[in-house]
Structure formats: C-alpha cells, structure tokens
Design a protein around this motif. Sequence first.
Motif, PDB file in Angstrom:
ATOM      1  N   LYS A  48      62.711 -24.243  87.537  1.00  0.00           N
ATOM      2  CA  LYS A  48      63.664 -24.095  86.427  1.00  0.00           C
ATOM      3  C   LYS A  48      63.588 -22.695  85.823  1.00  0.00           C
ATOM      4  CE  LYS A  48      64.734 -26.104  81.917  1.00  0.00           C
ATOM      5  NZ  LYS A  48      64.356 -27.145  80.942  1.00  0.00           N
ATOM      6  N   TYR A  49      62.368 -22.245  85.588  1.00  0.00           N
ATOM      7  CA  TYR A  49      62.188 -20.900  85.004  1.00  0.00           C
ATOM      8  C   TYR A  49      62.573 -19.808  86.002  1.00  0.00           C
ATOM      9  CZ  TYR A  49      59.812 -22.919  80.983  1.00  0.00           C
ATOM     10  OH  TYR A  49      59.523 -23.608  79.842  1.00  0.00           O
ATOM     11  N   LYS A  50      62.248 -20.041  87.271  1.00  0.00           N
ATOM     12  CA  LYS A  50      62.611 -19.054  88.299  1.00  0.00           C
ATOM     13  C   LYS A  50      64.120 -18.914  88.412  1.00  0.00           C
ATOM     14  CE  LYS A  50      61.907 -18.012  93.203  1.00  0.00           C
ATOM     15  NZ  LYS A  50      61.309 -18.495  94.468  1.00  0.00           N
ATOM     16  N   ARG A  51      64.852 -20.018  88.372  1.00  0.00           N
ATOM     17  CA  ARG A  51      66.319 -19.999  88.448  1.00  0.00           C
ATOM     18  C   ARG A  51      66.922 -19.266  87.261  1.00  0.00           C
ATOM     19  NH1 ARG A  51      68.738 -25.824  88.625  1.00  0.00           N
ATOM     20  NH2 ARG A  51      67.811 -25.750  86.538  1.00  0.00           N
ATOM     21  N   LEU A  52      66.383 -19.515  86.074  1.00  0.00           N
ATOM     22  CA  LEU A  52      66.883 -18.841  84.879  1.00  0.00           C
ATOM     23  C   LEU A  52      66.660 -17.334  84.984  1.00  0.00           C
ATOM     24  CD1 LEU A  52      68.075 -19.030  82.010  1.00  0.00           C
ATOM     25  CD2 LEU A  52      65.732 -19.405  81.170  1.00  0.00           C
ATOM     26  N   PHE A  53      65.501 -16.966  85.514  1.00  0.00           N
ATOM     27  CA  PHE A  53      65.170 -15.554  85.662  1.00  0.00           C
ATOM     28  C   PHE A  53      66.130 -14.863  86.635  1.00  0.00           C
ATOM     29  CE2 PHE A  53      62.846 -12.236  88.016  1.00  0.00           C
ATOM     30  CZ  PHE A  53      62.547 -11.367  86.972  1.00  0.00           C
ATOM     31  N   LEU A  54      66.423 -15.493  87.768  1.00  0.00           N
ATOM     32  CA  LEU A  54      67.341 -14.923  88.753  1.00  0.00           C
ATOM     33  C   LEU A  54      68.764 -14.792  88.215  1.00  0.00           C
ATOM     34  CD1 LEU A  54      66.143 -16.790  91.977  1.00  0.00           C
ATOM     35  CD2 LEU A  54      65.799 -14.378  91.422  1.00  0.00           C
ATOM     36  N   LEU A  55      69.193 -15.786  87.459  1.00  0.00           N
ATOM     37  CA  LEU A  55      70.550 -15.726  86.881  1.00  0.00           C
ATOM     38  C   LEU A  55      70.684 -14.564  85.898  1.00  0.00           C
ATOM     39  CD1 LEU A  55      71.276 -19.535  86.308  1.00  0.00           C
ATOM     40  CD2 LEU A  55      72.390 -18.007  87.945  1.00  0.00           C
ATOM     41  N   ILE A  56      69.677 -14.378  85.094  1.00  0.00           N
ATOM     42  CA  ILE A  56      69.727 -13.278  84.111  1.00  0.00           C
ATOM     43  C   ILE A  56      69.767 -11.941  84.846  1.00  0.00           C
ATOM     44  CG2 ILE A  56      68.395 -12.085  82.328  1.00  0.00           C
ATOM     45  CD1 ILE A  56      67.383 -14.836  81.437  1.00  0.00           C
ATOM     46  N   ILE A  57      68.955 -11.808  85.919  1.00  0.00           N
ATOM     47  CA  ILE A  57      68.907 -10.529  86.647  1.00  0.00           C
ATOM     48  C   ILE A  57      70.208 -10.260  87.384  1.00  0.00           C
ATOM     49  CG2 ILE A  57      67.773  -9.267  88.512  1.00  0.00           C
ATOM     50  CD1 ILE A  57      66.110  -9.417  85.972  1.00  0.00           C
TER      51      ILE A  57
END
Length: 523
Positions: free
Chosen positions: A9-18
């Motif tokens: 979940k946190y990894k997906r959020l991080f990729l979307l922001i980048i």
Amino acid sequence: MELTTQRFKYKRLFLLIIFVVLLPIICEELLIQFYHLDFKNKIWYNLLGTSIMLLFSIPIFIYLIQKTERTASSLQKQLIENDKIHQKLTLSNIELDYNANHDFLTGLQNRYRLFQVLDKMAAKRSELAILFIDLDRFKSINDTMGHLSGDIFIKMVSIRLKQAIPMGAQVFRHGGDEFVIVSELPNSRAVEIAEQILNAFKEPFEVNNTLLYTSASIGISHLPEHGSDSVTLLKNADRAMYRAKEAGGNSYKVFSQLAEDDDQKQLILENDLRNACETEQLLVHYQPVIDLSTGRLKSFEALVRWKHPDLGLIPPGDFIPVAERSGLINEIGTWVLESACEQVKQWHYLNDTLGLAVNVSIRQFRNPQFPSVVRDVLEITQFPPHLLILEITESMMQDDYESVRIIEEIRALGVKLAIDDFGTGYSSLSKLGFLPIDYLKIDRSFTMEMLTHPPIQSIVQTIIDMGRNLDMELIAEGIEEEGQSSILAECGCQFGQGYLFSKPLPAEEIETAYCLSSLLKVN
C-alpha cells in the motif's frame, strides 16, 4: 500477510506520487525551459502537462495493476496455505487433547480425565459410586510372560471391563494394573457391578497361545456417604480395595469408616510401640509352670507386657500383631529373651534348676540369624542353655527344610523347644515325629472344656499319649480349676500353668509369692 499488504500500500502510494505528480511536473518545466516554449493560449500548457502525465502514469498504472494481481494471487495462496496450517493445528490440538485425556495403551480415559469427570459429577449429582479395581497376581504374570505380553493382557482386561459394566458406568485406567469405574446408577447397584466384574474374570485370557487366569480386588465408595470430592472418594475406594486384597482377593469391599478408624488406631499404636521400645515402657511378667504330680515350681514362662503412659497396661493380643506387621517383633523378641534370661539367672543363685520358657514369633523364627541371636543372648547373660525353652507354633513347621535347619542350630546350642498351642494349628503329625521337639503345650481351649465336654478329655488323652510315645513332655495351659489339674495329672500330663496356680506377675511379685530359696509347693 497483513504486513505484506501494508507494505504494498505504501509502495503504491509512493510510486503514484513520483510518476503521476512529481515527474510530470519536473519534465514539463524542463521541456518549457529547454525549448523556450511560450504558448499564447494556456490550453496548450494543459495539453502538454496532460500528455507528459499520461506518458509517465500509463506505464506505472500498468505496472501497479500487474503488481496488484500478483500480490492478490500471492495473498490468495498464502490464505490457502494458512488455512491448511490451521487445519493441521486443529487436528494436532485434538490429538494432543485426546492423548492428554486417554491412556495410550488401552485407549481408556486416563487418571487425569478421571479427576475432571469426578469433579464435575460430584458437584452435580446426589449419588455416585466409585469402584477401584486392582488385578490379583498381575506382577507374577508380568514377570513370567514379559512386559510385552503384560501389555497385551492389560488391553484384554480393559476390553473385558468395558463389556462387563452396564450403561451409565464408564471405565478409566488409573495406572499399572489399576482401573476405576464411575457409576451414575443408584449406589445400591455398585455391588451388582462389582459382582459382574468378578464373574467376568472367571474366564481365562489367551495371550500368545497361553491361557492366563486372574481375579480382581474391588473397593467401593459412595457419594455422599464416603466423600464429597474426587480425591476423598478415590482414596476411600482405594482403601476398601486394599481390604479386599488383604482378605485374599477375588472379592469386593465397601468402604467402612469404622474399619478406617481401626486402621488409624493401629497406626497410632504402632508409632507408640516404636517409642515404647526406646523409652522402656515394655515389661516382662512371669507365669509359673508347675509339676502336676508334686505341685512344685518347675519353670517360668516369660510374657511381655506394655505399660502405655496413657492407655495403661495393653494386652499382648492388642500389640503383638502390630509388632509382627511392623517388624518390631524382632527387636522386642530379642529384648524379652535377654531380659528374662538375666532375671531368671539372678534367681538361679537361690534355685539353679528353674527353667525359662520364651515365646518366639514366626518372624523371629524365619530370621536366618535367629540361632545366632539366641547364642549371643546366652553368652551375654550366662544363662544355662539346657534350662531355656523356646516356644514355637505349629505353623512354623510348614517349611520342612528351613524349619529343620533352624531347629537343629538351636538344639546344637543345648536349648530345648516346645510346640505352643498344640492341636489348634495345621501341622502334619508325620513332621512331628522327625523334628527334635522336647515339649508339647496343650492349648487352653482343650483344658477349659475338659470338665464340661467328655469327648475333649479323650482328645487331651490322645495328645498326651502321643507326646509321651514321642519322648516329649507335656505342659497344659489355662488350668483354672482343681478338677482340671487332677484329670491332667491322671492322664499323664507332667506340667501345667494357669490361674489356678498364678497369673503372670512382675518379677518383684514373683519373688514375694515364691520363696525362691527353696522349692516349695504352691499355696
């Protein structure tokens, strides 16, 4: 699994922001600066930004969708695996619970489960019966056939017990060759169940092509008469079982508080008797043996007495059996022999022909060192061996080899032997002719019935004739009347003792009653 989901979940959020926010903005600015783009209409900036965002976001969305599918698939597999593990743990827990509550050999509920069931039943029910079962002679079967055959035998016993008990009763293995039956039927039916079990053991058990016979000793206790909790009920059923075993086995006994109180008294008496040996509470009384033809004093029989500090004078019949069971009889017997020899040896300064008779218990007689004990006492006291008579019972002559060996060693010391209470035991007359016995003592039960039952006089005459033919001298016990003394003398009995002459007395009273400076007739 939850941790993995959280991390994704946190990894997906991080990729979307980048890739959806930061990189499109940075790329747009770099393009505008590098190419010096200057649009008059702002819509072109929006199109540029949207294009760049789509350029970066489409691949990342495709990646995230694929990653999500892989994660979901992994999670699904993990869930399936977890479910399998859960099922295995459940089965393992069921197996552990079964093993904890059942005996591994017989499959019966075990001792741990027994207490659980009893505690629950005792709290809810108004009636409950406990039958404590112990196999008779199982040790000999186990030792003879081996432990593996013993295990097979126990399994067969458990099966037969389950078949013998009615509905409303269940069987537990308490341990070893002990079983417990808990009956929810009316307490009055407990005896019926016990009888059914005893009948079931009448048929043999076939183990490795060998027929084995056994029986059972059963103790019964009832709720609420014999206890209100599992521990008390089992203890009392166990105590009743031991009473059945002491009675010879193949029987049942219902718990009795009166019997338990008697056992408690016996235990207290045993403890007090141990203390009596150490604190000189034991006494020796002496009963005269009289020559029936002359009325003169021949010898004394030494009889032990116990002067209890609280209970007073305790009869030998009450404490001698306790001494026999506890093993104290060897110590007491040796003390009596030495004390009596010392006392009568002192009287020898006034009358050196006085004999001394001392009773010997079966445990003393069976002690391989007993002849050595007698020899040591004779050496210590310097008592003349030919004046000492050791009185044994008929039952001590059952083991031919051992009896003859001990008797011969005692006779080698110069000591004489008498058979006490003759006619009341189980000795063989054929043995009597081969044993070097000096005296037969006619039991008081014959002496006391001579005047009232003429056939008894004939029996006494037969005993006297037999003794004289075997070169033995006769001593009659329990003489209380002149008529008894006269008839015995006429029949040829040489010596007698009883209340007609004197009851057993302490040494001081004997010295006063019998002027030992000369042989006087009894008053």
